[in-house]
Design an enzyme around this catalytic site. Structure first.
Site, mmCIF file in Angstrom:
data_model
loop_
_atom_site.group_PDB
_atom_site.id
_atom_site.type_symbol
_atom_site.label_atom_id
_atom_site.label_comp_id
_atom_site.label_asym_id
_atom_site.label_seq_id
_atom_site.Cartn_x
_atom_site.Cartn_y
_atom_site.Cartn_z
ATOM 1 N N LYS A 185 -14.981 -33.969 -21.852
ATOM 2 C CA LYS A 185 -15.876 -33.376 -20.861
ATOM 3 C C LYS A 185 -15.994 -34.302 -19.659
ATOM 4 O O LYS A 185 -16.231 -35.497 -19.807
ATOM 5 C CB LYS A 185 -17.269 -33.133 -21.465
ATOM 6 N N ARG A 207 -15.499 -13.167 -26.651
ATOM 7 C CA ARG A 207 -15.548 -14.038 -27.809
ATOM 8 C C ARG A 207 -16.728 -13.700 -28.722
ATOM 9 O O ARG A 207 -16.607 -13.734 -29.931
ATOM 10 C CB ARG A 207 -15.659 -15.478 -27.326
ATOM 11 N N ASP A 246 0.826 -1.214 0.000
ATOM 12 C CA ASP A 246 0.000 0.000 0.000
ATOM 13 C C ASP A 246 0.855 1.257 0.000
ATOM 14 O O ASP A 246 0.537 2.248 -0.656
ATOM 15 C CB ASP A 246 -0.937 0.018 1.216
ATOM 16 N N LEU A 306 -14.804 -25.978 -29.601
ATOM 17 C CA LEU A 306 -14.131 -27.281 -29.525
ATOM 18 C C LEU A 306 -15.103 -28.413 -29.767
ATOM 19 O O LEU A 306 -16.274 -28.330 -29.396
ATOM 20 C CB LEU A 306 -13.520 -27.462 -28.128
ATOM 21 N N CYS A 325 -41.477 -17.417 9.278
ATOM 22 C CA CYS A 325 -42.166 -17.630 10.545
ATOM 23 C C CYS A 325 -41.636 -16.547 11.473
ATOM 24 O O CYS A 325 -40.435 -16.473 11.728
ATOM 25 C CB CYS A 325 -41.837 -19.016 11.096
ATOM 26 N N LYS A 339 -4.783 -31.057 -27.255
ATOM 27 C CA LYS A 339 -4.449 -30.423 -28.530
ATOM 28 C C LYS A 339 -3.242 -31.146 -29.125
ATOM 29 O O LYS A 339 -2.309 -31.477 -28.391
ATOM 30 C CB LYS A 339 -4.077 -28.945 -28.329
ATOM 31 N N GLU A 378 -4.583 -29.465 -21.267
ATOM 32 C CA GLU A 378 -4.853 -28.304 -20.401
ATOM 33 C C GLU A 378 -6.214 -28.469 -19.759
ATOM 34 O O GLU A 378 -7.133 -28.982 -20.390
ATOM 35 C CB GLU A 378 -4.878 -27.020 -21.253
ATOM 36 N N LYS A 400 -9.808 -27.395 -18.808
ATOM 37 C CA LYS A 400 -10.730 -26.487 -19.480
ATOM 38 C C LYS A 400 -11.477 -25.693 -18.417
ATOM 39 O O LYS A 400 -12.330 -26.214 -17.709
ATOM 40 C CB LYS A 400 -11.709 -27.292 -20.333
HETATM 41 S S1 IVH Z 1 -8.650 -23.742 -26.992
HETATM 42 C C1 IVH Z 1 -8.983 -24.453 -30.363
HETATM 43 N N1 IVH Z 1 -7.952 -24.190 -24.514
HETATM 44 O O1 IVH Z 1 -13.473 -23.566 -24.084
HETATM 45 C C2 IVH Z 1 -9.684 -23.270 -30.030
HETATM 46 N N2 IVH Z 1 -10.156 -23.400 -24.940
HETATM 47 O O2 IVH Z 1 -15.183 -24.141 -26.942
HETATM 48 C C3 IVH Z 1 -10.530 -23.376 -28.825
HETATM 49 N N3 IVH Z 1 -11.499 -23.027 -22.916
HETATM 50 O O3 IVH Z 1 -15.014 -20.838 -24.531
HETATM 51 C C4 IVH Z 1 -9.953 -22.777 -27.635
HETATM 52 N N4 IVH Z 1 -9.954 -23.645 -21.476
HETATM 53 O O4 IVH Z 1 -12.630 -20.229 -23.777
HETATM 54 C C5 IVH Z 1 -8.939 -23.780 -25.340
HETATM 55 N N5 IVH Z 1 -7.189 -24.582 -22.367
HETATM 56 C C6 IVH Z 1 -8.171 -24.199 -23.200
HETATM 57 C C7 IVH Z 1 -9.428 -23.767 -22.718
HETATM 58 C C8 IVH Z 1 -10.405 -23.384 -23.637
HETATM 59 C C9 IVH Z 1 -11.195 -23.193 -21.629
HETATM 60 C C10 IVH Z 1 -12.808 -22.561 -23.408
HETATM 61 C C11 IVH Z 1 -12.730 -21.449 -24.406
HETATM 62 C C12 IVH Z 1 -14.014 -21.554 -25.170
HETATM 63 C C13 IVH Z 1 -14.316 -23.005 -25.061
HETATM 64 C C14 IVH Z 1 -14.019 -23.678 -26.381
#
Ligand code: IVH
Length: 722
Positions: free
Chosen positions: A354, A165, A60, A106, A466, A330, A142, A144
């Protein structure tokens, strides 16, 4: 100690330096520049790494000095100064922005088989390309995150624009709001990023779009909802909604008050600098520039290992302080990605595994109402037991009358039940297509199920109440709340026993708890001498809880944990608080008129005043502990706390049944910090049953692992001391 820490402390602690206004212009400019770097570096340690290197007060001091200099020398104004995050005027509407490169979605895979099918499609897609004969392609994995996708454009290392987006081609300009998110770097490389890693960070390209997710941590979400509820505002249903609602605010000052975070997961167009040619390396490159990353990313040469990673996280996701709904796999190599290309809106080279849904359908057999501590009547669904993501659920909340009416939920319906994170299960909707005609619409009862008095619904409330102050059900709930972990934390006194104590007439007022003797308890069922003695000892020990806990435990409407702490910071004792006026209360930061009125009303009731006197006379602490006082009155007190300066991580479920939140509270009360993942700064991992991958990480890093009893032993130090 790192060099920038030393310099910061020097600057923060010296108060005899020249008043900023009197500095010559060139020195002022240099100092401003230096301070901007230091403040940005420390903010990053705090908000991104959850591991500050200097005390809040020292930060601060740096921040204030920078502000003062900037005020005195407006010619050096810079919208990317860390002081400029919270600013900006409200917008009339969001401007639309066209993304230079489409933001894709995706494809999904719902089990290991579908992941294998996706990978096989990739292999087939690579046939007849230069990559056909090479080894099977490696994968980047990664988590999600469940938030909102954003694109951040950096020009010459400065954040120039942020956009949502939208539909993938056109999004909304949310630059002002995004700037208020502390983990979104305003500059790249982030000052201080270099010093953290030893090696110099990449300079950063001339122009680069960083893509990632804006989200809200579960812990921050709970705090935000508590704050909203305390202020009489409508809480958010889940962290995702909270993140979306906070980011899509026309007034950036509102966004600034919302605890949003950001993790990067990729890039859009990059101009200038060369960058890595594969996803996993790209992430590390971004990280070295100071962009925040979700840290459980991995790279696998083998598909089986990648699938194991997905399955491990499906089990361990509740260990994280943020919501994830899957794992993104990926194809790592960008040249292979390019060779694979896209199908409509999704790349062929990526798939979202998922996690199993935490939703299930079952039959709603009846609706029961419960009386809450404040007298609010809560409808609850009784269900045919059903497995929801690994947990058997036979009851779920229906929130309130309007919730049921708006969704036309009827007794006998098939309903969708959802369990989200640590939240209690809820009925989401009725499957109306499956109605037989025998379902019956439900009516809120007009009488309290416990005491029979007439229920009322006030104009601006969602709940029926009540209002009988003597309603036994309300009192039982109050006792349960009073003794709970978040309250006075009386070990061995749970909900069942609370009911017995009240029904047996042993506890008629809260203070009666402190009058219980072993002789009172022994006649009760299943009470042998040892249990009775233990309970009396636990009750005795609870007398020393911090004042904020007691205040919360009293169950005053709108006084949640945060409000209780704010009150205690301003009033040294319960007695002082009791004598404060509504006006005085309202003057406290974070306390609005609704809360102030509720507190004043509570203390105006004779019985409540008697209760406070009674508790004090029985030896319950009604004065605050030194460490509950505002920081400047107790600055070095923290060192005396048993876990002062220690950073702990929690994993698995604790055998005692205490929640993550409760464990965190206890650790923080002992001066410690809880972070969500194991890192170089972790002092110990507390592992419960079914620990997640954090246990492996801790072992790998040689971080000590404690069980709950060992943690308890550390916390004990605090209790003796307090
Ligand atoms: S890749 C390949 N990587 O998931 C292009 N997306 O439908 C797609 N998301 O809303 C994005 N974590 O924001 C990617 N590690 C990750 C992600 C990620 C979350 C979300 C993204 C989008 C949805 C893709």
């Amino acid at each position: 100690m790192e060099d920038f820490v030393e310099r910061s402390l020097e600057l923060a602690r010296s108060d005899d330096h020249v008043p900023p206004e009197d500095l010559p212009e060139d020195r002022a400019e240099r100092q401003i520049e230096r301070l901007r770097e230091l403040v940005a570096a420390h903010a990053r340690r705090y908000y991104v790494h959850d591991a500050p290197l200097i005390a809040d007060a020292e930060y601060d001091a740096l921040y204030r000095r920078l502000e003062r200099l900037e005020d005195a020398f407006p010619q050096f104004e810079d919208p990317n100064s860390p002081t400029q995050r919270v600013g900006g005027e409200p917008l009339d509407e969001f401007e639309k922005v066209r993304h230079p490169q489409r933001l894709l979605s995706l494809q999904n895979a719902f089990d290991a088989g579908e992941v294998r099918e996706w990978y096989d499609r990739c292999l087939r897609g690579l046939a007849d390309t230069p990559f056909e004969d090479a080894a099977p392609p490696a994968l980047a994995a990664e988590l999600k995150l469940d938030g909102l996708a954003v694109a951040l454009t950096y020009e010459n290392g400065r954040l120039a624009r942020a956009a949502t987006r939208g539909n993938g081609r056109v999004g909304e300009d949310i630059t002002a709001g995004a700037r208020t998110i502390q983990s979104v770097p305003l500059r790249l490389p982030v000052p201080g990023a270099r010093r953290e890693n030893g090696t110099a960070p990449p300079e950063g390209p001339e122009r680069m779009e960083v893509r990632g997710e804006v989200f809200m941590r579960k812990s921050r979400f709970e705090q935000l909802n508590e704050r909203l509820a305390d202020a009489g505002e409508k809480p958010f249903a889940n962290p995702r909604n909270a993140a979306a609602g906070s980011l899509r605010q026309l007034d950036p000052k509102v966004t600034a008050r919302r605890p949003l975070s950001f993790f990067a997961y990729g890039t859009g167009p990059i101009e200038g600098d060369p960058h890595p040619d594969a996803q996993h390396a790209l992430m590390r490159w971004l990280g070295r520039m100071g962009l925040p990353l979700e840290e459980h990313t991995a790279r696998f040469d083998d598909l089986g290992e990648a699938i194991a990673f997905c399955e491990r996280w499906a089990d361990a996701r509740d260990d994280l302080d943020y919501e994830t709904d899957g794992v993104v796999l990926k194809i790592d190599d960008f040249r292979r990605q390019e060779a694979l290309g896209f199908i409509s809106t999704a790349p062929r080279w990526a798939v979202a595994y998922k996690f199993p849904a935490r939703e299930a359908t079952t039959r709603l057999t009846d609706i029961e109402v419960n009386v809450g501590r404040t007298g609010a009547i809560k409808p609850e669904a009784l269900l045919d037991p059903v497995d929801v993501g690994g947990v058997t659920v036979s009851q779920a909340t229906l929130h309130n009358e309007d919730y049921i009416r708006e969704r036309d939920i009827r007794v006998g319906d098939r309903v969708v039940v959802k369990r989200a994170g640590d939240v209690i299960p809820q009925v989401v909707r009725a499957v109306t297509e499956e109605r037989s005609g025998d379902e019956t619409p439900w009516q809120m009862p007009r009488q309290c199920p416990a005491c029979g008095s007439e229920l009322k619904r006030l104009d601006d409330e969602a709940d029926w109440f009540c209002f009988n102050g003597e309603c036994p059900a309300q009192f039982i709930r109050l006792v349960e709340h009073f003794v709970s972990r978040g309250g006075m934390d009386i070990d061995g006194l749970g909900e069942k026993l609370a009911v017995v104590l009240v029904e047996e007439g042993l506890v008629e007022h809260l203070s009666d708890l402190y009058r219980l003797s072993e002789a009172d308890l022994l006649p009760l069922e299943r009470f042998a001498e040892k249990r009775a003695a233990n309970l009396v000892a636990a009750i005795e020990a609870s007398k020393e809880r911090p004042l904020a806990r007691l205040l919360f435990a009293l169950g005053i409407r709108h006084v949640g944990r945060t409000v209780a702490e704010d009150l205690v910071a301003n009033y040294p004792s319960l007695n002082d608080l009791a004598h404060s006026s509504k006006k005085e209360l309202e003057a406290i930061d974070g306390i609005g008129s609704v809360i102030a009125e509720s507190i004043a009303d509570w203390f105006a009731v004779d019985e409540n005043r008697r209760l406070v006197d009674d508790l004090r006379r029985l030896g319950v602490r009604t004065e605050r502990l030194p460490r509950e006082a505002p920081a400047d009155e107790s600055s070095d007190d923290d060192d005396a706390l048993p876990l002062a300066g220690r950073t702990l991580v929690l994993t698995g479920s604790l055998p005692s049944g205490r929640t993550r939140r409760e464990a965190t509270d206890a650790i923080e009360a002992a001066g410690g910090t809880v972070t969500s993942s194991v890192s170089g700064n972790t002092d110990a991992l507390v592992a419960g049953e079914n620990p997640g991958s954090k246990l492996d990480e801790a072992r790998e890093r040689g971080v000590p692992v404690w069980n709950e009893a060992q943690m308890e032993a550390r916390l004990e130090g605090k209790r003796e001391e307090a």
